[in-house]
Design an enzyme around this catalytic site. Structure first.
Site, short mmCIF file in Angstrom:
data_model
loop_
_atom_site.label_atom_id
_atom_site.label_comp_id
_atom_site.label_asym_id
_atom_site.label_seq_id
_atom_site.Cartn_x
_atom_site.Cartn_y
_atom_site.Cartn_z
N GLU A 45 1.93 7.43 -10.90
CA GLU A 45 0.90 6.71 -11.63
C GLU A 45 -0.41 7.48 -11.59
O GLU A 45 -0.92 7.81 -10.51
CB GLU A 45 0.71 5.33 -11.00
CG GLU A 45 1.97 4.48 -11.04
CD GLU A 45 1.95 3.30 -10.08
OE1 GLU A 45 2.97 2.59 -10.02
OE2 GLU A 45 0.92 3.09 -9.41
N GLU A 65 6.93 0.97 -9.59
CA GLU A 65 7.40 1.86 -8.54
C GLU A 65 8.93 1.93 -8.46
O GLU A 65 9.49 3.02 -8.25
CB GLU A 65 6.82 1.42 -7.19
CG GLU A 65 5.36 1.74 -7.00
CD GLU A 65 4.43 0.78 -7.73
OE1 GLU A 65 3.23 1.07 -7.83
OE2 GLU A 65 4.92 -0.28 -8.18
N GLN A 91 1.21 5.65 -5.21
CA GLN A 91 -0.25 5.73 -5.20
C GLN A 91 -0.87 5.34 -3.86
O GLN A 91 -1.82 5.96 -3.40
CB GLN A 91 -0.81 4.86 -6.32
CG GLN A 91 -2.17 5.27 -6.81
CD GLN A 91 -2.51 4.58 -8.12
OE1 GLN A 91 -2.67 3.37 -8.15
NE2 GLN A 91 -2.62 5.34 -9.19
N PHE A 92 -0.35 4.29 -3.25
CA PHE A 92 -0.77 3.87 -1.91
C PHE A 92 0.46 3.42 -1.14
O PHE A 92 1.50 3.09 -1.72
CB PHE A 92 -1.79 2.72 -1.97
CG PHE A 92 -3.17 3.14 -2.39
CD1 PHE A 92 -4.09 3.59 -1.46
CD2 PHE A 92 -3.54 3.11 -3.73
CE1 PHE A 92 -5.36 3.98 -1.85
CE2 PHE A 92 -4.80 3.49 -4.13
CZ PHE A 92 -5.72 3.93 -3.18
N PRO A 149 7.97 -2.07 -3.58
CA PRO A 149 8.91 -2.42 -4.66
C PRO A 149 10.01 -1.39 -4.87
O PRO A 149 11.07 -1.71 -5.41
CB PRO A 149 8.01 -2.52 -5.90
CG PRO A 149 6.66 -2.87 -5.35
CD PRO A 149 6.57 -2.12 -4.06
N HIS A 158 -3.71 -1.33 0.22
CA HIS A 158 -4.22 0.03 0.08
C HIS A 158 -4.31 0.74 1.43
O HIS A 158 -4.70 1.91 1.48
CB HIS A 158 -5.60 0.02 -0.59
CG HIS A 158 -5.57 -0.40 -2.02
ND1 HIS A 158 -5.37 -1.70 -2.41
CD2 HIS A 158 -5.71 0.32 -3.17
CE1 HIS A 158 -5.39 -1.79 -3.72
NE2 HIS A 158 -5.60 -0.58 -4.21
#
Length: 337
Positions: A39, A70, A92-93, A99, A139
Site C-alpha cells: 500500500e 492485506e 504498512q504497519f 488480516p 500502528h
C-alpha cells in the site's frame, strides 16, 4: 549523495530505512524476478519511504501500489511465488498485517512441507513493528510471537544499518518465506554503510555486540540500543554486562547464546513484546534447558506489559528502558553467586 558525506573507505552515513531501500534496489537490479507489492509503496515510497524512488526506476509493474487489502496482497504474492517470482510484500504497519495472518499460517508457511519439498516459496513479508514513534492503535505492535510460533517461517529482525541491508538481501534470496520485522523506531538511526556491502549475514547467527563477564543481556531489534545503554550505565554499579543481538528469532542461535550464558552464569532477556507467552519465555526456556548447571541465578525477563499497546502519551511507561533492565540485573542473586 555528496562526497562530503562519504568516508575514505567508500562508505557513507545512511539511515536504516535508506539501507533497506538500497537492499531492495540492489535485489531488483540483480534479479528481474524480484517484485514489490504494498500500500502506497509506489509514488509515495511507503509511509516510511523505504521504497522511495523504486517505482520510478523499475516501473509500476515491479513496484506496485495495491488496494488496502492485506489478505489480498499476501494471497497475490503467494501465487506469484508459486509461479517463480520473488515477491516482497510491505505491510504498512505491524497490526495492519493481521488480516493476512491466515494466509501465512494456512498457505505460506506450509507450502514446502505440503508439496514434500517440491515447491519452495521465496516470499518476503516486510513489517514495520514495535513502539517508540507515538503511533496510535494498530500502528504500534510487537507481533513477533505469532510468527515465531508458526512453523515454516523464518523470522528476522535487524537492529543495525549493516544488518538491515544484509539480512534483507538474504531474505529476498531465500527460497523459504521470511517475515522481516523492521523496528520502526530505528528507521532514522544512521551508521556507515559501504556503497555495495559484501557482507550478507546468514540466518540463525546471533552477534555479540558487547562482551561482558558479569551477566548477559539477550535482545533483538528495537531493544538493542536500550541494552547497550544499560550495559554502559551498569559500569557505575560494578557490573560488566554483555549484549547479544539475536538478529534472527527463527532459526534461533542456541550455540552463541548458550556459550555466553554458560560463561557469565546470569542472563536477562529484553524485548518490547508482552511478557506472558512472549519471545522471552521461549528464549528463557531454551537457555535454562541447555545451561541449567551453569546458571548462578534464574533467567529473568524485561518486557512490555501484558496489555494492548497503550496510547502515545503512555508508551514510555510500557516500553523497556535502561532503568528497568538495570533493576532486573540487580535481582540476579549476586549475593548467592
Amino acid at each position: 549523495m555528496t562526497t562530503a558525506t562519504r568516508g575514505r573507505s567508500g562508505t557513507a552515513e545512511v539511515s536504516l530505512a535508506k539501507a533497506l531501500n538500497r537492499a531492495l534496489r540492489d535485489a531488483m537490479a540483480d534479479d528481474p524476478t524480484v517484485h514489490l507489492l504494498g500500500e502506497d509503496i509506489g509514488a509515495l515510497g511507503g509511509v516510511f519511504r523505504v521504497t522511495d524512488g523504486l517505482a520510478a526506476e523499475f516501473g509500476e509493474d515491479r513496484c506496485t501500489d495495491t488496494p488496502l487489502a492485506e489478505a489480498g496482497i499476501l494471497g497475490t504474492a503467494t501465487g506469484m511465488a508459486m509461479y517463480g517470482l520473488r515477491p516482497v510484500v510491505e505491510m504498512q504497519f505491524d497490526a495492519f498485517a493481521y488480516p493476512a495472518f491466515e494466509q501465512l499460517v494456512s498457505h505460506v508457511s506450509r507450502m514446502r512441507n505440503r508439496t514434500r519439498g517440491a515447491m519452495p516459496l521465496p516470499l518476503t513479508v516486510r513489517i514495520p513493528y514495535g513502539g517508540g514513534i507515538g503511533g496510535v492503535e494498530h500502528h504500534s505492535d510487537s507481533s513477533e510471537t505469532y510468527y515465531m510460533a508458526t512453523p515454516g517461517l523464518h523470522v528476522v529482525t535487524p537492529a543495525t544499518v549493516a544488518d538491515a541491508y544484509g539480512l534483507l538481501r538474504r531474505a529476498i534470496a531465500s527460497d523459504d518465506p521470511v517475515v522481516f520485522l523492521e523496528p520502526k523506531r530505528l528507521y532514522w538511526a544512521k551508521e556507515p554503510l559501504p556503497e555495495r556491502p559484501a557482507d550478507v549475514p546468514p540466518f540463525g547467527r546471533a552477534v555479540i555486540r558487547r562482551r561482558g563477564d558479569s551477566a548477559t543481556l539477550i535482545t533483538y531489534g528495537p531493544s538493542l540500543p536500550v541494552c547497550l545503554a544499560a550495559a554502559e550505565a551498569a559500569r557505575a554499579e560494578g557490573w560488566d554486562l554483555g549484549v547479544i543481538d539475536l538478529r534472527t528469532l527463527v532459526p534461533f542461535d542456541d550455540e552463541t547464546v548458550c556459550a555466553e550464558v554458560r560463561r557469565t552464569g546470569r542472563a536477562v532477556v529484553v524485548h518490547e513484546a508482552a511478557g506472558f507467552a512472549g519471545p522471552g519465555a521461549e528464549i528463557a526456556a531454551r537457555v535454562t534447558e541447555r545451561c541449567f548447571h551453569h546458571l548462578a541465578a534464574p533467567v529473568l525477563r524485561v518486557t512490555g506489559f501484558d496489555i494492548p499497546y497503550p496510547p502515545p502519551l503512555l508508551e514510555r511507561h510500557h516500553l523497556p528502558d535502561a532503568d528497568r533492565v538495570l533493576d532486573a540485573v540487580a535481582r540476579l542473586q549476586w549475593d548467592l553467586g
